[in-house]
Design an enzyme around this catalytic site. Structure first.
Site, mmCIF file in Angstrom:
data_model
loop_
_atom_site.group_PDB
_atom_site.id
_atom_site.type_symbol
_atom_site.label_atom_id
_atom_site.label_comp_id
_atom_site.label_asym_id
_atom_site.label_seq_id
_atom_site.Cartn_x
_atom_site.Cartn_y
_atom_site.Cartn_z
ATOM 1 N N HIS A 108 68.362 21.412 -7.911
ATOM 2 C CA HIS A 108 68.647 21.922 -9.249
ATOM 3 C C HIS A 108 70.131 22.227 -9.370
ATOM 4 C CE1 HIS A 108 68.376 24.279 -12.926
ATOM 5 N NE2 HIS A 108 67.228 23.665 -13.105
ATOM 6 N N ASP A 112 59.297 21.060 -11.660
ATOM 7 C CA ASP A 112 58.524 19.822 -11.781
ATOM 8 C C ASP A 112 57.731 19.478 -10.521
ATOM 9 O OD1 ASP A 112 59.290 19.146 -14.412
ATOM 10 O OD2 ASP A 112 61.257 18.543 -13.683
HETATM 11 N N1 CMC Z 1 66.643 14.515 -3.086
HETATM 12 C C1 CMC Z 1 67.588 14.217 -2.156
HETATM 13 N N2 CMC Z 1 68.869 14.588 -2.225
HETATM 14 C C2 CMC Z 1 69.227 15.304 -3.290
HETATM 15 C C3 CMC Z 1 68.317 15.660 -4.299
HETATM 16 C C4 CMC Z 1 66.983 15.241 -4.160
HETATM 17 N N3 CMC Z 1 66.069 15.559 -5.084
HETATM 18 N N4 CMC Z 1 68.961 16.374 -5.255
HETATM 19 C C5 CMC Z 1 70.236 16.467 -4.846
HETATM 20 N N5 CMC Z 1 70.411 15.811 -3.672
HETATM 21 C C6 CMC Z 1 71.629 15.730 -2.882
HETATM 22 C C7 CMC Z 1 72.601 14.728 -3.472
HETATM 23 O O1 CMC Z 1 72.387 13.449 -2.926
HETATM 24 C C8 CMC Z 1 73.918 15.336 -3.085
HETATM 25 O O2 CMC Z 1 74.114 15.061 -1.712
HETATM 26 P P1 CMC Z 1 75.605 14.698 -1.158
HETATM 27 O O3 CMC Z 1 76.382 15.965 -1.353
HETATM 28 O O4 CMC Z 1 75.392 14.307 0.243
HETATM 29 O O5 CMC Z 1 76.094 13.582 -2.039
HETATM 30 C C9 CMC Z 1 73.686 16.832 -3.212
HETATM 31 O O6 CMC Z 1 72.282 17.014 -2.967
HETATM 32 C C10 CMC Z 1 74.058 17.420 -4.555
HETATM 33 O O7 CMC Z 1 73.337 16.681 -5.558
HETATM 34 P P2 CMC Z 1 73.861 16.402 -7.016
HETATM 35 O O8 CMC Z 1 73.224 15.172 -7.529
HETATM 36 O O9 CMC Z 1 75.354 16.464 -7.046
HETATM 37 O O10 CMC Z 1 73.306 17.675 -7.789
HETATM 38 P P3 CMC Z 1 73.226 17.835 -9.360
HETATM 39 O O11 CMC Z 1 73.344 19.286 -9.635
HETATM 40 O O12 CMC Z 1 74.191 16.944 -10.043
HETATM 41 O O13 CMC Z 1 71.761 17.300 -9.736
HETATM 42 C C11 CMC Z 1 69.406 17.221 -10.060
HETATM 43 C C12 CMC Z 1 70.666 18.125 -9.970
HETATM 44 C C13 CMC Z 1 68.250 18.078 -10.516
HETATM 45 C C14 CMC Z 1 69.639 16.114 -11.106
HETATM 46 C C15 CMC Z 1 69.140 16.611 -8.662
HETATM 47 O O14 CMC Z 1 68.879 17.634 -7.730
HETATM 48 C C16 CMC Z 1 67.990 15.606 -8.684
HETATM 49 O O15 CMC Z 1 68.203 14.431 -8.982
HETATM 50 N N6 CMC Z 1 66.734 16.060 -8.371
HETATM 51 C C17 CMC Z 1 65.589 15.207 -8.465
HETATM 52 C C18 CMC Z 1 65.123 15.100 -9.914
HETATM 53 C C19 CMC Z 1 64.443 16.361 -10.369
HETATM 54 O O16 CMC Z 1 63.573 16.907 -9.706
HETATM 55 N N7 CMC Z 1 64.801 16.812 -11.591
HETATM 56 C C20 CMC Z 1 64.200 17.986 -12.214
HETATM 57 C C21 CMC Z 1 65.185 19.106 -12.382
HETATM 58 S S1 CMC Z 1 64.404 20.700 -12.736
HETATM 59 C C22 CMC Z 1 63.625 20.542 -14.252
HETATM 60 C C23 CMC Z 1 64.541 20.264 -15.374
HETATM 61 O O17 CMC Z 1 65.335 21.120 -15.743
HETATM 62 O O18 CMC Z 1 64.442 19.187 -15.940
#
Ligand code: CMC
Length: 432
Positions: free
Chosen positions: A300, A357
């Site tokens: 998140h 989720d």
């Molecule tokens: N699985 C594996 N690695 C992850 C995940 C994941 N679900 N989420 C983040 N990471 C890693 C990412 O690869 C990165 O690693 P590195 O630093 O080595 O490159 C690090 O963690 C930071 O990730 P980010 O993408 O920069 O984080 P963000 O804040 O931009 O993205 C997110 C947040 C929710 C989009 C992301 O965690 C994600 O894609 N999660 C899976 C989709 C999901 O469950 N979404 C629902 C969010 S909660 C409900 C809502 O509000 O909609």
């Protein structure tokens, strides 16, 4: 509060510091460009406050979520969804009479115009219900005027009709006749009735399902400046009408990084299960930097400790399953994956925890709601939050059109040479 200072090219620029009611601080950069020529660059807005808001408070490090100051843990166990709608939109708890009146209005406006039923006929059988929802909500603006006088009523219409539109989208997808709402049922009961009743049988709303739905909707009701809510505010900032702005929010919510994750989680769990349940192999793929595979329902932008909504849902899942007599291997699989991930260095280091989720989908499944409808369920829950933010922005003193800037990285000035193709025929030649 004293100003912050930015030093650039030996010149000092004072930046006012703004403090929120929970001690959050921000530097106000709104005049920075006019003073210094500098803008701020923050892709994904991870460090940008787009507004000041009094609706929802999140402390991502502590796992705190509050609606209008009330902790989510208390609201989730003590309120009904309609009361939460009132609280978020009007900014105060209703007294008993206000709540009764509000519920009566929400019940009276549940029907949709008969002409709207025809719209459903145009969609192909496999149409995703999120596409239908976005179109239907935008279409409400063709039936109801966008005037100052009709605004209060349009808010009621939106909250009342959204569940009818959602249930009809489901009925369309399974080829069953639409079921009309009943005025003797609650908001949640009415939705379940329109989803699951068939004309040939009497449908009795299961109180366990009603309770579960109430909890799920409340937990989704608001989450400050997330992608869809920011979209609603962005669209609304152009003075677009309420229905159009919410329709934009629905489109933003659909993506798997946001609300669409609840559908993706179940698809992921299903695929792991079908592959023999080897979740460790799946987690290895996730951790492999080149695979681009993500553990859906984890991570998140704001929560870096735990997501209180996920915690509440995990606890509720066992209870709801037991009460419904449901058994689903995907629930056990989800728990094993969570356990494994929470002690794995990859996830620990990146502060990745289950989000809302991760467990919502298995509960929806146990309730008989099909996977493609999960994100629509998110729409139903988030609607009051979207409306509250749309209203807050409209009434705010600094309601300016949202118009970010950019750092241009394209070509410098160059000549657009005349290639002599201006009068080229568009007629296709033979053999093409
Ligand atoms: N699985 C594996 N690695 C992850 C995940 C994941 N679900 N989420 C983040 N990471 C890693 C990412 O690869 C990165 O690693 P590195 O630093 O080595 O490159 C690090 O963690 C930071 O990730 P980010 O993408 O920069 O984080 P963000 O804040 O931009 O993205 C997110 C947040 C929710 C989009 C992301 O965690 C994600 O894609 N999660 C899976 C989709 C999901 O469950 N979404 C629902 C969010 S909660 C409900 C809502 O509000 O909609």
């Amino acid at each position: 509060m004293s100003d912050a200072k930015l030093v650039y090219k030996d010149k000092e620029y004072p930046l006012p510091v703004v403090e929120g009611s929970e001690g959050e601080v921000a530097v106000d950069v709104s005049k920075l460009r006019a003073q210094s020529g500098l803008i701020t660059l923050d892709p994904g807005y991870g460090n940008t406050g787009a507004c000041q808001s009094s609706i929802c408070f999140i402390d991502g490090d502590e796992g705190i979520l509050r609606y209008r100051g009330y902790p989510i843990e208390q609201i989730a166990t003590r309120a009904r969804f309609t009361e939460v709608c009132y609280l978020l939109i009007y900014g105060k708890r209703p007294n008993a009479e206000e709540l009764r009146e509000f519920r009566v209005k929400l019940t009276r406006h549940t029907l949709i115009h008969e002409d709207m039923k025809k719209f459903y006929e145009g969609y192909p059988p496999g149409a995703h219900p999120m596409a239908i929802m976005a179109a239907m909500i935008a279409s409400l603006s063709t039936f109801y005027p966008d005037t100052e006088e009709s605004l209060d009523l349009n808010i009621i219409r939106m909250l009342a009709k959204v569940k009818t539109l959602a249930a009809f989208a489901y009925k369309k997808s399974v080829g069953q006749p639409f079921i009309y709402p009943r005025n003797d049922l609650s908001w949640t009961g009415n939705f379940l009735h329109m989803m699951f009743a068939v004309p040939s049988e009497e449908y009795v709303v299961n109180p366990v399902m009603e309770e579960a739905l109430n909890l799920l909707l409340i937990l989704h009701a608001d989450h400050e400046q997330n992608c869809s809510t920011s979209t609603v505010r962005m669209v609304g900032s152009s003075d677009a009408n309420l229905f159009a702005s919410i329709s934009g929010g629905i489109c933003a919510l659909w993506g798997p990084r946001h609300g669409g994750a609840n559908q993706s989680v179940i698809e992921m769990l299903d695929a792991i299960q079908a592959d023999g349940g080897n979740y460790r192999a799946f987690l290895d793929q996730v951790k492999d930097g080149n695979s681009k595979v993500r553990l859906m329902g984890f991570g998140h932008r704001v929560y870096k400790n735990f997501d209180p909504r996920a915690k509440l849902l995990k606890d509720a899942a066992d209870r709801i399953f037991a009460q419904l007599g449901a058994v689903d291997p995907l629930l056990e699989l989800a728990k094993r994956i969570e356990e494994e991930a929470l002690r794995d260095e990859y996830f620990v280091k990146r502060k990745l925890y289950p989000n809302v989720d991760f467990y919502s989908g298995v509960i929806y499944r146990a309730m008989g709601i099909p996977t493609e409808m999960f994100t629509v369920m998110f729409v139903l829950g988030r609607l009051p939050g979207w409306i509250a933010h749309w209203m807050e922005q409209r009434n705010s003193d600094d309601n300016r059109i949202h118009r970010p800037r950019q750092i241009y990285t394209g070509e410098n000035l160059r000549e657009f040479e005349d290639l002599g193709t201006k009068h080229l025929s568009t007629k296709l030649g033979k053999g093409r």
